[in-house]
Design a protein around this motif. Structure first.
Motif, PDB file in Angstrom:
ATOM      1  N   GLY A  87     -43.849  15.133  72.762  1.00 26.43           N
ATOM      2  CA  GLY A  87     -44.843  16.199  72.689  1.00 26.43           C
ATOM      3  C   GLY A  87     -44.179  17.542  72.443  1.00 26.43           C
ATOM      4  O   GLY A  87     -43.007  17.617  72.063  1.00 26.43           O
ATOM      5  N   GLU A  88     -44.908  18.594  72.700  1.00 21.74           N
ATOM      6  CA  GLU A  88     -44.420  19.952  72.456  1.00 21.74           C
ATOM      7  C   GLU A  88     -43.466  20.385  73.565  1.00 21.74           C
ATOM      8  O   GLU A  88     -43.781  20.284  74.747  1.00 21.74           O
ATOM      9  CB  GLU A  88     -45.613  20.917  72.390  1.00 21.74           C
ATOM     10  CG  GLU A  88     -45.233  22.289  71.905  1.00 21.74           C
ATOM     11  CD  GLU A  88     -46.459  23.147  71.664  1.00 21.74           C
ATOM     12  OE1 GLU A  88     -46.385  24.342  71.964  1.00 21.74           O
ATOM     13  OE2 GLU A  88     -47.476  22.609  71.189  1.00 21.74           O
ATOM     14  N   PHE A  89     -42.301  20.886  73.165  1.00 21.48           N
ATOM     15  CA  PHE A  89     -41.291  21.336  74.116  1.00 21.48           C
ATOM     16  C   PHE A  89     -41.748  22.614  74.802  1.00 21.48           C
ATOM     17  O   PHE A  89     -42.410  23.450  74.196  1.00 21.48           O
ATOM     18  CB  PHE A  89     -39.967  21.643  73.417  1.00 21.48           C
ATOM     19  CG  PHE A  89     -39.385  20.497  72.628  1.00 21.48           C
ATOM     20  CD1 PHE A  89     -39.967  19.245  72.588  1.00 21.48           C
ATOM     21  CD2 PHE A  89     -38.235  20.681  71.898  1.00 21.48           C
ATOM     22  CE1 PHE A  89     -39.422  18.198  71.862  1.00 21.48           C
ATOM     23  CE2 PHE A  89     -37.664  19.643  71.163  1.00 21.48           C
ATOM     24  CZ  PHE A  89     -38.269  18.404  71.145  1.00 21.48           C
ATOM     25  N   ALA A  90     -41.338  22.787  76.062  1.00 21.61           N
ATOM     26  CA  ALA A  90     -41.622  24.017  76.803  1.00 21.61           C
ATOM     27  C   ALA A  90     -40.343  24.449  77.510  1.00 21.61           C
ATOM     28  O   ALA A  90     -39.823  23.731  78.359  1.00 21.61           O
ATOM     29  CB  ALA A  90     -42.739  23.797  77.814  1.00 21.61           C
ATOM     30  N   ALA A  91     -39.821  25.614  77.131  1.00 23.59           N
ATOM     31  CA  ALA A  91     -38.591  26.132  77.738  1.00 23.59           C
ATOM     32  C   ALA A  91     -38.934  27.197  78.772  1.00 23.59           C
ATOM     33  O   ALA A  91     -39.820  28.024  78.566  1.00 23.59           O
ATOM     34  CB  ALA A  91     -37.688  26.726  76.662  1.00 23.59           C
ATOM     35  N   ARG A  92     -38.188  27.142  79.872  1.00 19.36           N
ATOM     36  CA  ARG A  92     -38.376  28.123  80.950  1.00 19.36           C
ATOM     37  C   ARG A  92     -36.997  28.689  81.286  1.00 19.36           C
ATOM     38  O   ARG A  92     -36.069  27.948  81.618  1.00 19.36           O
ATOM     39  CB  ARG A  92     -38.981  27.428  82.166  1.00 19.36           C
ATOM     40  CG  ARG A  92     -39.196  28.319  83.357  1.00 19.36           C
ATOM     41  CD  ARG A  92     -39.918  27.582  84.477  1.00 19.36           C
ATOM     42  NE  ARG A  92     -39.318  26.320  84.852  1.00 19.36           N
ATOM     43  CZ  ARG A  92     -38.410  26.172  85.827  1.00 19.36           C
ATOM     44  NH1 ARG A  92     -37.998  27.199  86.524  1.00 19.36           N
ATOM     45  NH2 ARG A  92     -37.923  24.974  86.107  1.00 19.36           N
ATOM     46  N   GLU A  93     -36.861  30.017  81.175  1.00 19.76           N
ATOM     47  CA  GLU A  93     -35.603  30.662  81.538  1.00 19.76           C
ATOM     48  C   GLU A  93     -35.353  30.498  83.026  1.00 19.76           C
ATOM     49  O   GLU A  93     -36.278  30.595  83.834  1.00 19.76           O
ATOM     50  CB  GLU A  93     -35.612  32.133  81.169  1.00 19.76           C
ATOM     51  CG  GLU A  93     -35.474  32.392  79.699  1.00 19.76           C
ATOM     52  CD  GLU A  93     -35.299  33.866  79.381  1.00 19.76           C
ATOM     53  OE1 GLU A  93     -34.572  34.559  80.124  1.00 19.76           O
ATOM     54  OE2 GLU A  93     -35.908  34.312  78.411  1.00 19.76           O
ATOM     55  N   VAL A  94     -34.088  30.259  83.379  1.00 21.53           N
ATOM     56  CA  VAL A  94     -33.693  30.076  84.768  1.00 21.53           C
ATOM     57  C   VAL A  94     -32.366  30.793  85.000  1.00 21.53           C
ATOM     58  O   VAL A  94     -31.647  31.095  84.045  1.00 21.53           O
ATOM     59  CB  VAL A  94     -33.555  28.570  85.117  1.00 21.53           C
ATOM     60  CG1 VAL A  94     -34.909  27.861  85.057  1.00 21.53           C
ATOM     61  CG2 VAL A  94     -32.558  27.894  84.223  1.00 21.53           C
ATOM     62  N   PRO A  95     -32.015  31.048  86.258  1.00 19.55           N
ATOM     63  CA  PRO A  95     -30.696  31.638  86.531  1.00 19.55           C
ATOM     64  C   PRO A  95     -29.597  30.710  86.046  1.00 19.55           C
ATOM     65  O   PRO A  95     -29.729  29.486  86.071  1.00 19.55           O
ATOM     66  CB  PRO A  95     -30.683  31.760  88.067  1.00 19.55           C
ATOM     67  CG  PRO A  95     -32.098  31.724  88.484  1.00 19.55           C
ATOM     68  CD  PRO A  95     -32.818  30.887  87.468  1.00 19.55           C
ATOM     69  N   ASN A  96     -28.500  31.300  85.619  1.00 16.31           N
ATOM     70  CA  ASN A  96     -27.380  30.533  85.092  1.00 16.31           C
ATOM     71  C   ASN A  96     -26.365  30.260  86.203  1.00 16.31           C
ATOM     72  O   ASN A  96     -25.670  31.165  86.646  1.00 16.31           O
ATOM     73  CB  ASN A  96     -26.718  31.294  83.933  1.00 16.31           C
ATOM     74  CG  ASN A  96     -25.865  30.402  83.096  1.00 16.31           C
ATOM     75  OD1 ASN A  96     -25.324  29.413  83.568  1.00 16.31           O
ATOM     76  ND2 ASN A  96     -25.717  30.760  81.838  1.00 16.31           N
ATOM     77  N   GLU A  97     -26.282  29.015  86.631  1.00 16.26           N
ATOM     78  CA  GLU A  97     -25.402  28.618  87.726  1.00 16.26           C
ATOM     79  C   GLU A  97     -23.961  28.376  87.294  1.00 16.26           C
ATOM     80  O   GLU A  97     -23.093  28.195  88.136  1.00 16.26           O
ATOM     81  CB  GLU A  97     -25.900  27.320  88.374  1.00 16.26           C
ATOM     82  CG  GLU A  97     -27.341  27.316  88.773  1.00 16.26           C
ATOM     83  CD  GLU A  97     -28.265  26.803  87.674  1.00 16.26           C
ATOM     84  OE1 GLU A  97     -27.909  26.877  86.470  1.00 16.26           O
ATOM     85  OE2 GLU A  97     -29.356  26.354  88.011  1.00 16.26           O
ATOM     86  N   LEU A  98     -23.693  28.365  85.991  1.00 17.65           N
ATOM     87  CA  LEU A  98     -22.385  27.962  85.513  1.00 17.65           C
ATOM     88  C   LEU A  98     -21.586  29.055  84.818  1.00 17.65           C
ATOM     89  O   LEU A  98     -20.369  29.082  84.926  1.00 17.65           O
ATOM     90  CB  LEU A  98     -22.522  26.779  84.550  1.00 17.65           C
ATOM     91  CG  LEU A  98     -23.025  25.484  85.163  1.00 17.65           C
ATOM     92  CD1 LEU A  98     -23.213  24.435  84.085  1.00 17.65           C
ATOM     93  CD2 LEU A  98     -22.061  24.994  86.213  1.00 17.65           C
TER      94      LEU A  98
END
Length: 140
Positions: free
Chosen positions: A128-139
């Motif tokens: 289906g349609e992708f959904a991206a959500r920004e998150v804090p960068n742990e690396l």
């Protein structure tokens, strides 16, 4: 390599490698354990087998433990970016956690599954349609 931005093309290739592997595992076996992919300094993408030997104390999730394993590799500059594919079978989606110095997002990819065969089930996924959500960068 740490701290250097990578290109959208490199991110796309890393995401695609993780997603294609996840889809392949679901179509073959119906499920998969987390898959880890690294973008190395030479531009090659590697699927990494992870042996987690830490004691499981119940406080850290599988993802926390994978990030803990990846952190030293990132700090050493061996990894430019990474992707972790997760099987969210109950939600009928694959989650790809994509991390780079200039990008950090969790991407949900919903799917529908069709199966054929009685003795040997053949699965086929439609994405289906992708959904991206920004998150804090742990690396990075």
């Amino acid at each position: 390599m740490q701290g250097r931005a990578i290109t959208q093309d490199q991110l796309d290739h890393l995401f695609t490698a993780a997603l294609e592997a996840a889809v392949g595992r679901i179509e073959k076996d119906g499920h998969f354990h987390p898959l880890v992919f690294e973008l190395r300094g030479n531009g090659a993408i590697h699927n990494v087998a992870v042996l987690d030997t830490d004691t499981i104390d119940g406080r850290r999730t599988v993802i926390d433990r994978l990030f803990a394993i990846l952190r030293p590799r990132v700090a050493e500059g061996r990894v430019k970016a990474c992707a972790i594919a997760l099987d969210r079978h109950d939600d009928a989606e694959v989650a790809v956690l994509l991390r780079a110095p200039n990008f950090s997002a969790n991407i949900a990819v919903p799917y529908t599954e069709e199966g054929k065969g009685f003795l040997k089930l053949k699965r086929r996924l439609s994405l289906g349609e992708f959904a991206a959500r920004e998150v804090p960068n742990e690396l990075f």
